[in-house]
Motif scaffolding. Sequence first.
Motif, PDB file in Angstrom:
ATOM      1  N   HIS A 198      -3.007   1.247  -4.582  1.00 36.72           N
ATOM      2  CA  HIS A 198      -2.861   1.835  -3.243  1.00 36.72           C
ATOM      3  C   HIS A 198      -4.182   1.652  -2.478  1.00 36.72           C
ATOM      4  CE1 HIS A 198      -1.663   4.757  -0.175  1.00 36.72           C
ATOM      5  NE2 HIS A 198      -2.816   5.384  -0.371  1.00 36.72           N
TER       6      HIS A 198
ATOM      7  N   HIS B  29       0.839  -1.204   0.000  1.00 36.33           N
ATOM      8  CA  HIS B  29       0.000   0.000   0.000  1.00 36.33           C
ATOM      9  C   HIS B  29       0.879   1.262   0.000  1.00 36.33           C
ATOM     10  CE1 HIS B  29      -3.242   2.703   1.473  1.00 36.33           C
ATOM     11  NE2 HIS B  29      -2.465   3.028   2.481  1.00 36.33           N
TER      12      HIS B  29
ATOM     13  N   TYR C  53      -5.965  -4.805   3.473  1.00 35.10           N
ATOM     14  CA  TYR C  53      -5.364  -4.949   4.801  1.00 35.10           C
ATOM     15  C   TYR C  53      -6.375  -4.637   5.889  1.00 35.10           C
ATOM     16  CZ  TYR C  53      -3.805   0.007   5.461  1.00 35.10           C
ATOM     17  OH  TYR C  53      -3.733   1.363   5.624  1.00 35.10           O
TER      18      TYR C  53
HETATM   19 FE   LIG Z   1      -2.935   4.594   4.065  1.00 31.28          FE
END
Ligand SMILES: [Fe+2]
Length: 170
Positions: free
Chosen positions: A64, A52, A71
């Motif tokens: 991104h 990321h 996550y």
């Molecule tokens: Fe972030």
Amino acid sequence: MNKKTKNSIKSKSKKAYKKLGFTFLETAEIVVALNQLLANYQVHYHKLRSFHWNVEGPDFFELHETFGQDYNTTERNIDEIAERIRVFGVKPGLSIKDNSELSEIKETKISISALEMVREVLKDFEILHDKMLDVLNAALETGDNATEQMISEFMRELEKRNWMYTSWCK
Ligand SMILES: [Fe+2]
């Protein structure tokens, strides 16, 4: 039953508890499998965070964002797994070192391309899926419906993300 035995049972039941409806022995295999899934998931989580932050190139904005979403899901699942282990009366107390030793998923360099990052995520998915299957089989063997449901939900999610990342690579 003599007094000594009675007291030892009493002090044991005060200290330890078990998941409702099962003995420690019956759930041991599930806990081992959950612990392995937890270790792998934690390394995967750190990789997603790193991807990321470090992804570069024309797909930056898309990946991104995507790694960020994944996550967050991973963090939620990690918490559920660790708390499930607590339900079985066991502490998920792995150090970072123990964790990376136990995990089949390994960390990677940060200087890899966007495509390599996505391939790395797909490789991790295969390992995570295997570890989830181990938990599922242990839960099915014991008849632990709640663990089975939790893992089935994770698998459904993972399989969908696998399709999406695979399609992105084409
Ligand atoms: Fe972030």
